[in-house]
Scaffold this motif. Structure first.
Motif, PDB file in Angstrom:
ATOM      1  N   ASN A   1      -0.522   9.260  -4.724  1.00 12.90           N
ATOM      2  CA  ASN A   1       0.116  11.044  -4.425  1.00 12.90           C
ATOM      3  C   ASN A   1       0.711  11.807  -5.509  1.00 12.90           C
ATOM      4  OD1 ASN A   1      -0.706  11.871  -1.221  1.00 12.90           O
ATOM      5  ND2 ASN A   1       0.149   9.678  -1.707  1.00 12.90           N
ATOM      6  N   LEU A   2       0.933  11.378  -6.139  1.00 15.59           N
ATOM      7  CA  LEU A   2       1.926  11.840  -7.758  1.00 15.59           C
ATOM      8  C   LEU A   2       0.923  12.094  -8.169  1.00 15.59           C
ATOM      9  CD1 LEU A   2       5.014  10.004  -7.890  1.00 15.59           C
ATOM     10  CD2 LEU A   2       5.026  11.782  -6.710  1.00 15.59           C
TER      11      LEU A   2
ATOM     12  N   PHE B   1      -4.277  16.293   2.830  1.00 16.54           N
ATOM     13  CA  PHE B   1      -1.952  16.647   2.858  1.00 16.54           C
ATOM     14  C   PHE B   1      -1.779  17.448   1.156  1.00 16.54           C
ATOM     15  CE2 PHE B   1      -2.626  13.447   6.031  1.00 16.54           C
ATOM     16  CZ  PHE B   1      -1.384  13.565   6.434  1.00 16.54           C
ATOM     17  N   VAL B   2      -2.282  17.320   0.423  1.00 14.12           N
ATOM     18  CA  VAL B   2      -0.973  17.239  -1.214  1.00 14.12           C
ATOM     19  C   VAL B   2      -1.813  18.386  -1.697  1.00 14.12           C
ATOM     20  CG1 VAL B   2      -0.189  15.480  -0.986  1.00 14.12           C
ATOM     21  CG2 VAL B   2      -1.871  15.410  -1.628  1.00 14.12           C
ATOM     22  N   LEU B   3      -2.531  19.098  -1.573  1.00 11.27           N
ATOM     23  CA  LEU B   3      -3.696  20.078  -2.345  1.00 11.27           C
ATOM     24  C   LEU B   3      -4.663  21.114  -1.258  1.00 11.27           C
ATOM     25  CD1 LEU B   3      -6.436  17.240  -4.338  1.00 11.27           C
ATOM     26  CD2 LEU B   3      -4.704  18.459  -5.160  1.00 11.27           C
ATOM     27  N   ARG B   4      -4.267  21.221  -0.119  1.00 13.80           N
ATOM     28  CA  ARG B   4      -4.287  21.416   0.603  1.00 13.80           C
ATOM     29  C   ARG B   4      -3.341  22.223   1.871  1.00 13.80           C
ATOM     30  NH1 ARG B   4      -8.149  20.676  -1.928  1.00 13.80           N
ATOM     31  NH2 ARG B   4     -10.389  20.941  -1.889  1.00 13.80           N
ATOM     32  N   LEU B   5      -2.634  21.346   2.133  1.00 13.75           N
ATOM     33  CA  LEU B   5      -0.646  21.515   2.844  1.00 13.75           C
ATOM     34  C   LEU B   5      -1.569  22.389   3.795  1.00 13.75           C
ATOM     35  CD1 LEU B   5       0.321  23.483   0.012  1.00 13.75           C
ATOM     36  CD2 LEU B   5       1.027  21.057   0.322  1.00 13.75           C
TER      37      LEU B   5
ATOM     38  N   GLY C   1       7.648  30.190  -0.409  1.00 12.38           N
ATOM     39  CA  GLY C   1       5.937  30.027  -0.427  1.00 12.38           C
ATOM     40  C   GLY C   1       5.699  29.886  -1.527  1.00 12.38           C
ATOM     41  N   ALA C   2       6.036  30.394  -2.823  1.00  9.49           N
ATOM     42  CA  ALA C   2       6.035  30.415  -3.777  1.00  9.49           C
ATOM     43  C   ALA C   2       5.650  29.344  -5.221  1.00  9.49           C
ATOM     44  CB  ALA C   2       6.666  31.821  -4.642  1.00  9.49           C
ATOM     45  N   ASP C   3       6.897  27.975  -4.143  1.00  6.56           N
ATOM     46  CA  ASP C   3       6.988  26.802  -5.167  1.00  6.56           C
ATOM     47  C   ASP C   3       6.254  25.612  -4.599  1.00  6.56           C
ATOM     48  OD1 ASP C   3       8.164  24.640  -6.826  1.00  6.56           O
ATOM     49  OD2 ASP C   3      10.059  25.206  -6.598  1.00  6.56           O
ATOM     50  N   ILE C   4       4.625  26.028  -5.460  1.00  7.25           N
ATOM     51  CA  ILE C   4       3.781  25.338  -4.478  1.00  7.25           C
ATOM     52  C   ILE C   4       3.356  23.824  -5.091  1.00  7.25           C
ATOM     53  CG2 ILE C   4       0.805  25.003  -4.397  1.00  7.25           C
ATOM     54  CD1 ILE C   4       1.910  27.423  -3.231  1.00  7.25           C
ATOM     55  N   ARG C   5       4.126  23.800  -6.432  1.00  8.30           N
ATOM     56  CA  ARG C   5       4.569  21.868  -6.246  1.00  8.30           C
ATOM     57  C   ARG C   5       5.003  21.585  -5.576  1.00  8.30           C
ATOM     58  NH1 ARG C   5       3.108  19.879 -11.106  1.00  8.30           N
ATOM     59  NH2 ARG C   5       1.075  20.879 -10.879  1.00  8.30           N
ATOM     60  N   LEU C   6       6.670  22.437  -5.227  1.00  3.88           N
ATOM     61  CA  LEU C   6       7.365  21.198  -4.193  1.00  3.88           C
ATOM     62  C   LEU C   6       7.037  21.404  -3.421  1.00  3.88           C
ATOM     63  CD1 LEU C   6      10.520  20.393  -3.217  1.00  3.88           C
ATOM     64  CD2 LEU C   6      10.759  22.711  -3.535  1.00  3.88           C
ATOM     65  N   ALA C   7       5.959  22.452  -2.766  1.00  2.00           N
ATOM     66  CA  ALA C   7       5.189  22.151  -1.126  1.00  2.00           C
ATOM     67  C   ALA C   7       4.953  20.566  -1.571  1.00  2.00           C
ATOM     68  CB  ALA C   7       5.290  23.263  -0.887  1.00  2.00           C
ATOM     69  N   GLN C   8       3.631  20.566  -2.571  1.00  2.57           N
ATOM     70  CA  GLN C   8       2.597  19.573  -2.991  1.00  2.57           C
ATOM     71  C   GLN C   8       3.249  18.007  -2.690  1.00  2.57           C
ATOM     72  OE1 GLN C   8       0.554  21.159  -5.895  1.00  2.57           O
ATOM     73  NE2 GLN C   8      -0.950  19.616  -4.747  1.00  2.57           N
ATOM     74  N   HIS C   9       4.383  17.918  -3.177  1.00  2.00           N
ATOM     75  CA  HIS C   9       5.848  17.118  -3.326  1.00  2.00           C
ATOM     76  C   HIS C   9       6.753  17.215  -1.803  1.00  2.00           C
ATOM     77  CE1 HIS C   9       5.876  17.414  -7.335  1.00  2.00           C
ATOM     78  NE2 HIS C   9       6.048  16.091  -7.403  1.00  2.00           N
TER      79      HIS C   9
ATOM     80  N   LEU D   1       0.491  -1.441  -0.023  1.00  3.45           N
ATOM     81  CA  LEU D   1      -0.059   0.100   0.242  1.00  3.45           C
ATOM     82  C   LEU D   1       1.400   1.382  -0.215  1.00  3.45           C
ATOM     83  CD1 LEU D   1      -2.884  -0.811   2.679  1.00  3.45           C
ATOM     84  CD2 LEU D   1      -2.928  -0.657  -0.023  1.00  3.45           C
ATOM     85  N   CYS D   2       2.490   1.000   0.981  1.00  2.00           N
ATOM     86  CA  CYS D   2       2.828   2.476   0.481  1.00  2.00           C
ATOM     87  C   CYS D   2       3.369   3.016  -0.614  1.00  2.00           C
ATOM     88  CB  CYS D   2       4.028   2.270   1.218  1.00  2.00           C
ATOM     89  SG  CYS D   2       3.291   2.449   3.546  1.00  2.00           S
ATOM     90  N   LEU D   3       3.597   1.809  -1.002  1.00  2.00           N
ATOM     91  CA  LEU D   3       4.093   1.633  -2.650  1.00  2.00           C
ATOM     92  C   LEU D   3       2.892   2.524  -3.505  1.00  2.00           C
ATOM     93  CD1 LEU D   3       6.558  -1.992  -3.337  1.00  2.00           C
ATOM     94  CD2 LEU D   3       6.988   1.086  -3.047  1.00  2.00           C
ATOM     95  N   ALA D   4       2.108   1.882  -3.346  1.00  2.00           N
ATOM     96  CA  ALA D   4       0.883   2.244  -4.030  1.00  2.00           C
ATOM     97  C   ALA D   4       0.884   3.848  -3.990  1.00  2.00           C
ATOM     98  CB  ALA D   4      -0.189   1.381  -4.226  1.00  2.00           C
ATOM     99  N   GLU D   5       1.212   4.084  -2.718  1.00  2.00           N
ATOM    100  CA  GLU D   5       0.624   5.209  -2.442  1.00  2.00           C
ATOM    101  C   GLU D   5       1.839   6.390  -3.355  1.00  2.00           C
ATOM    102  OE1 GLU D   5      -2.575   7.170  -1.068  1.00  2.00           O
ATOM    103  OE2 GLU D   5      -3.547   5.543  -0.028  1.00  2.00           O
TER     104      GLU D   5
END
Length: 442
Positions: free
Chosen positions: A55-56, A166-170, A116-124, A47-51
């Motif tokens: 998330n990506l 987690f990844v869409l609202r931070l 805080g400008a690089d949102i994509r990096l924050a999501q990762h 499940l961790c591998l699938a997750e």
């Protein structure tokens, strides 16, 4: 001719036998993997591998939604610019209302993401946090051996709301919970000092972690007694003072009233659990006091009748463990902590959508920690599904909030009745058949 037909038939029968045997064996293995808790590490790894892939995919395909991230960055930017008066730190959504640990952790994210400008990096980064949180949670479940592994499919890939938090609202809520699960792992390893340190760090990110505090205090008293638990409590207090020191030196009252404001009002439009009430009742102080009393009553009842299993009074917890006449059987650390938090969730003045992460990963344990018959698995899975549906209903409705309370009530009932003490063993009855000695005496 008959001999030839028989010889040709034998390989077919053998293949049929081996094919059928393999199918039966495969079904048995699959059944064991899905139902036996000892296979939790295997299922967790898959499940961790699938997750990681899920998330990506979410980051690339689902649009990011700005809610609090920019406000977080504005709040910590004030600290980066030299502001130490907590009342002067604010963002677009209002003043900073989280303790000092939040400032330091999100200040690191502020610099890592180009202010805080690089949102994509924050999501990762938050995707990595999601996987770390999942590993910590699975490590806890591997130790408990209570939950059948198939349930973890619902805990992972099936929850849209948790991936969103987690990844869409931070939000900062998952950061606090990940640190809390790290603390619980330390408790399970009997490393209480490190666990208390991590627990205090989690509280410094968001105060909802304090819902676990009554259970933790009970465990510390049970494990160390009153005098023995004082050093552990000092660890928690010293870290809070150390983290808040720059703000305490500048404006102590401002820091304490802002970061630990227990009386903060919540907006009715965001509530998930009290939508069926009139807004006037939702905002009324008497309603808040009633919920607080209900919370305290629930904690007292669970502490007296579910957490404390010794024949002695609960006051015996104040003694040194070696001086107790009847040592209390050590209940699961997880049961006490998770039930303590859940009681607080049930009596919360308001639950917002990001608050789902406060107890989402504890629900499988809360539902399966009691003995479960084969026919009871489906109602428990259904209960998980209804809770998920309630949290995915936006905006919340009268039906969704009522359903959420009903589900919470059912979980509480099965926690209460499913963990009741077994009846005391009856003394052996004297045999109706008289012994030879009695017959001789007669």
């Amino acid at each position: 001719a008959q001999l030839g037909l028989q010889q040709r038939a034998e390989p077919l029968e053998a293949r049929s036998f081996w094919g059928g045997g393999m199918a039966v064996r495969l079904r048995r293995v699959c059944r064991e993997v899905l139902l036996e808790p000892r296979y939790t590490p295997l299922v967790a790894a898959c499940l961790c591998l699938a997750e990681g892939g899920v998330n990506l995919w979410v980051i690339r395909r689902v649009p990011y939604t700005e809610i609090d991230w920019q406000a977080y960055m504005q709040e910590v930017e004030g600290f980066a610019n030299g502001t130490r008066d907590y009342t002067q730190l604010r963002g677009d959504t209002g003043p900073l209302v989280y303790p000092a640990g939040f400032v330091y952790l999100f200040l690191g994210l502020y610099y890592a993401t180009g202010r805080g400008a690089d949102i994509r990096l924050a999501q990762h980064i938050f995707a990595g946090l999601y996987l770390l949180n999942l590993l910590l949670v699975f490590r806890i479940y591997c130790r408990t051996c209570k939950v059948p592994p198939y349930v973890f499919f619902f805990m992972c890939c099936a929850s849209y709301r948790i991936h969103s938090i987690f990844v869409l609202r931070l939000f900062n809520d998952p950061v606090a919970m990940a640190i809390l699960f790290l603390a619980i792992n330390f408790f399970l390893e009997d490393r209480w000092s490190w666990g208390c340190l991590m627990f205090s760090l989690a509280v410094s990110v968001k105060m909802n972690v304090l819902l676990f505090a009554p259970g933790l205090l009970f465990l510390l008293l049970q494990r160390f007694g009153l005098l023995g638990c004082i050093p552990k409590l000092c660890i928690c207090a010293v870290l809070q003072v150390a983290l808040g020191l720059p703000f305490l030196l500048e404006n102590p009252v401002g820091y304490l009233t802002r970061s630990f404001d227990l009386g903060r009002q919540f907006q009715f439009k965001w509530t998930v659990n009290w939508r069926f009430l009139p807004e006037e009742v939702f905002q009324h102080r008497a309603f808040h006091v009633g919920l607080l009393l209900a919370h305290l009553a629930g904690l007292v009842l669970f502490a007296l009748h579910r957490w404390h299993r010794s024949k002695e009074s609960i006051l015996s917890l104040l003694k040194d463990p070696l001086e107790r006449k009847h040592p209390s059987p050590l209940l699961s650390i997880i049961f006490i902590l998770f039930s303590s938090n859940f009681l607080g969730i049930c009596c919360s003045r308001s639950l917002h959508y990001q608050f789902y992460v406060w107890y989402f990963h504890t629900l499988p344990y809360l539902l399966w920690c009691t003995p479960t018959s084969k026919l009871a698995h489906m109602p428990k899975v259904l209960l998980l599904g209804v809770i998920e549906l309630c949290w995915n209903t936006y905006p919340s409705t009268v039906c969704s909030s009522l359903s959420l309370h009903i589900c919470h009530g059912l979980v509480l009932l099965q926690l209460w009745y499913g963990t009741a003490l077994p009846p005391a063993p009856q003394p052996p009855q004297p045999s109706k058949k008289s012994s030879p000695l009695s017959r001789k005496a007669q």
